[in-house]
Design an enzyme around this catalytic site. Sequence first.
Site, PDB file in Angstrom:
ATOM      1  N   GLU A 413     -11.739  -3.583 -18.142  1.00 46.40           N
ATOM      2  CA  GLU A 413     -10.401  -3.840 -17.615  1.00 46.40           C
ATOM      3  C   GLU A 413      -9.799  -5.112 -18.192  1.00 46.40           C
ATOM      4  OE1 GLU A 413     -10.346  -1.532 -13.396  1.00 46.40           O
ATOM      5  OE2 GLU A 413     -11.509  -3.384 -13.428  1.00 46.40           O
ATOM      6  N   GLU A 483     -17.124   4.648 -14.349  1.00 46.28           N
ATOM      7  CA  GLU A 483     -17.115   4.351 -12.920  1.00 46.28           C
ATOM      8  C   GLU A 483     -16.588   5.582 -12.199  1.00 46.28           C
ATOM      9  OE1 GLU A 483     -14.970   0.812 -11.808  1.00 46.28           O
ATOM     10  OE2 GLU A 483     -15.759  -0.332 -13.500  1.00 46.28           O
TER      11      GLU A 483
END
Length: 970
Positions: A413, A483
């Site tokens: 991210e 994830e």
Amino acid sequence: MSFRTTTAYVEDVSPGSGALPPRAWYASSDAKSLSLNGSWRFRLSATADAEDDSFAAEGYDAGDWAEVTVPGHWVLQGHGSPVYTNHLYPFPVDPPRVPTENPTGDHLRVFDLPADWPADGGAGLRFDGVESCARIWLNGTELGEFKGSRLPHEFAVGHLLKPAGNVLAVRVHQWSAGSYLEDQDQWWLPGIFRDVTLLHRPADSVRDFFVHASYDHVSGTGTLRVDSEVPGRVTVPDLGVDVATGEPVTVPVEPWTAETPRLYDGVLATGGERVPLRIGFRTVALSDGLIKVNGRPVLFRGVNRHEWHPERGRALDLATMREDVLLMKRHNINAVRTSHYPPHPAFLDLCDEYGLWVIDECDLETHGFTEQGWRDNPVDDDRWTPALLDRAARMVERDKNHPSVVIWSLGNEAGTGRGLTAMAEWIHGRDTSRLVHYEGDAGCRDTDVYSRMYADHAEVERIGRGLDGGPRRRRELPFILCEYAHAMGNGPGGLADYQRLFEVHDRLQGGFVWEWIDHGIAHPELGFAYGGDFGEELHDGNFVCDGLLFPDRQPSPGLVEYQKVIEPVAITADGTDGAAGTVRITNGYDFADLSALAFSWSYEVEGETVDRGTLSVPALAPGESAEVKLPAVPAGAPAGEAHWTVRAVLASDTPWAPKDHVVAWGQLPVSARRVPYVAATTRPAPGDGDGDGEITLGPGVFDARTGAPRTIGGVPVTGLRLDVWRATTDNDDGAAWQSDLRYGLLWRTLGLHRMRHRLDAVEVGEDALTVRTRVAPAARELGLSTVYRWTSDGDRLRLTVSTAPDGDWTVPLPRLGIRFGLAAADAVRWYGGGPGEAYPDTRSASRIARWQSTVDGMQTPYVRPQENGARADVRWAELGGLRIEGDPAFFLTARRWTTEHLDAAAHRTDLVPGDTVWVNLDHAQHGIGSQSCGPAPLPRYHLRAEPAEFSFVFSTTKSVSSTPLQNLSS
């Protein structure tokens, strides 16, 4: 001396100065080392410029300073407080500048050299992890400074050492320019949190080396070449290898895999040093659009693992790291993503030894820049590229000799930018034996894997079918969910549905559940603390508690469910049920056959084992299946609902689990359940005397005004009524960006947490007591018309509940059933699903048997209290002197506080047991999902408001049996 001059390095975007080039992490056989872990003198200042650097000089008197333990975080040792944010920076976003209010910890350690410390040669001082930046002095001489909290840094110090009285001084700032690169959804915890070690470096020491150990699955041979900065020889006794560094040799070997982690012990010897090697031969390749190891595709059954201990934070010892690996192996996990930084290097040694696939992730995340549309993001700013490359190099060079590491990850991210491309190009150029991953690279320009997080089931299926579109390169790559299944609180739900997709579509190579462990901090008043419990102005609450383990490393129901869902052996019925007399065994391993497993069967009637024995199963190769004949139904077996239960267990002890550890199990129904029946032969009668307001029906005494039961067989019962509310789970409440879909919010907006019950009629008939009600939320026109019909055969009571929705219900219900209170209950016995909790989309691990627990033992201790503890598919239950049978089977919950108290609690310690045990008998529950960050429950797990009818039969029981709680190894 001005502040800017003193602390300019804190806001410098460079990685630091003075440190040696990165190298492989190893322990030498010959060179001495001295651990500098332990008690250090410590002084905390509120700002970066509050103190000068005179403390680093020899002779400085730090006698009045505090003490802290290294490795450790000073905020967990009584100096300041921890801060938790998910992605928001807890300081103004003004890169590379940080606030003047910058907690600064000065550390001092005085040490003597061992008597046998060599007088010649050099020495290196290694820091394995310091958050967020450090400036180092030894004996008054400044060595340098560095950033990169989860990365090793070494300094040459041989020329500065003296036999005794060495003074090591370290200044650590909580915030630095490096903090902008470390916004990783975890507690911000400053300090020297990994080992500090002094290493003797002999003349002609190895310093750095690279083990290249590939495997050819066609020939069954491995090729070994060890490149070393200093020439030497490599010996591997088990393989008869004795070659010069840089010289390749090919020999027959057993390959390394996560299932068969074969390591060969070797030695790299130079003129001045011998370095032990643990060599695993394996080849990682992108072939036919798939990730293949040793020529075979792999399916990742993985987790994301932050480093965490509830008392020591990220300062982990070897025993804790080993406990993590053993727990993973015992729960069928085969892969770990080191979110979102390289772990302590010893953890990778354990992954090599016990066998886990590893995605090794760089210490990089700039998630907070999403708040400004990624403007000024460091990964797209050339000034920061040297720091990014330094972080990539320190990860790769440190960990390059671990066979468990099969993929490098650029970080997490951090948006997109030129810096990430530079990192990918450097890694690809340095190490061609592994793949490169980065989830944020949507076009897969720089990566070898198409990676996503939290894609829902429908999108994952489209990707598996090749219908996802996008750039051509992305469509040609394998897919992983780096994830998924956000394991926050009760959940995650939908794991089995994801796993079915992974196993059907080759392109889908598995995923990594978020995440391994709750980051709760042990707290004397709260049990475990989370964001906001330390007075933080900016925090993200309990979003930091989102793991498959509770903070004390006790497995959650989510981990037990995951263990079942990803078990590597499928045990299924041949046909629709087990009455056919055969069972299908399928080997789901990628590399191992089934020779290490032993199989057994048990035949159970009404949840009790009638007979058991062993089952002969061939040593099936990966992917193979076989139909195995079950024995004849045991002679004389009683009538009733029957199941075969087949288990696969370890045939002998392994390094990670003992013999008879259950690897997989399956339960096959043979005959159906007998539905409880009560003939309505008893007439309701008003109570004796002068109108005491009672109605008697069989063993039940009812309030004549309300129709509610007062006692059943002499057992007091209070507050029996329809219940639709549950204390919302983290997944019910969802995340802020899901505001239009969050069921917890929709339920509260509709008022389902404050339902009102209107009594319309109490009717005494010839053979039934009927109570008509309407249950509805205040301020709404919606409702549920509800009828309670009581009948009896004289000994037992049957309650039939009929509900029908009034109005336009567009929102599913949380639950649908009845709730009542018992004055006394402790032991609970039931026949149905167990041993742990289960909900509509989390019930794979729920096995039908007879179980026993206590009311307290039925609670699941989530860090933030919420709906928990339901046992699914319950046929009958006994507690508090009552026996309850359901038609159909039901969800059972019992607790010593009301749902309202549970809903209001913020921590476990807020739950104070009362004098009443509240029992929920639920006809149905809404699914769980993983909407705390991922998708909501699939539509088939929604509890729709529609007409329903369900029944319970009540009788009394003298006592609860002391039969011990069954478990999967029984």
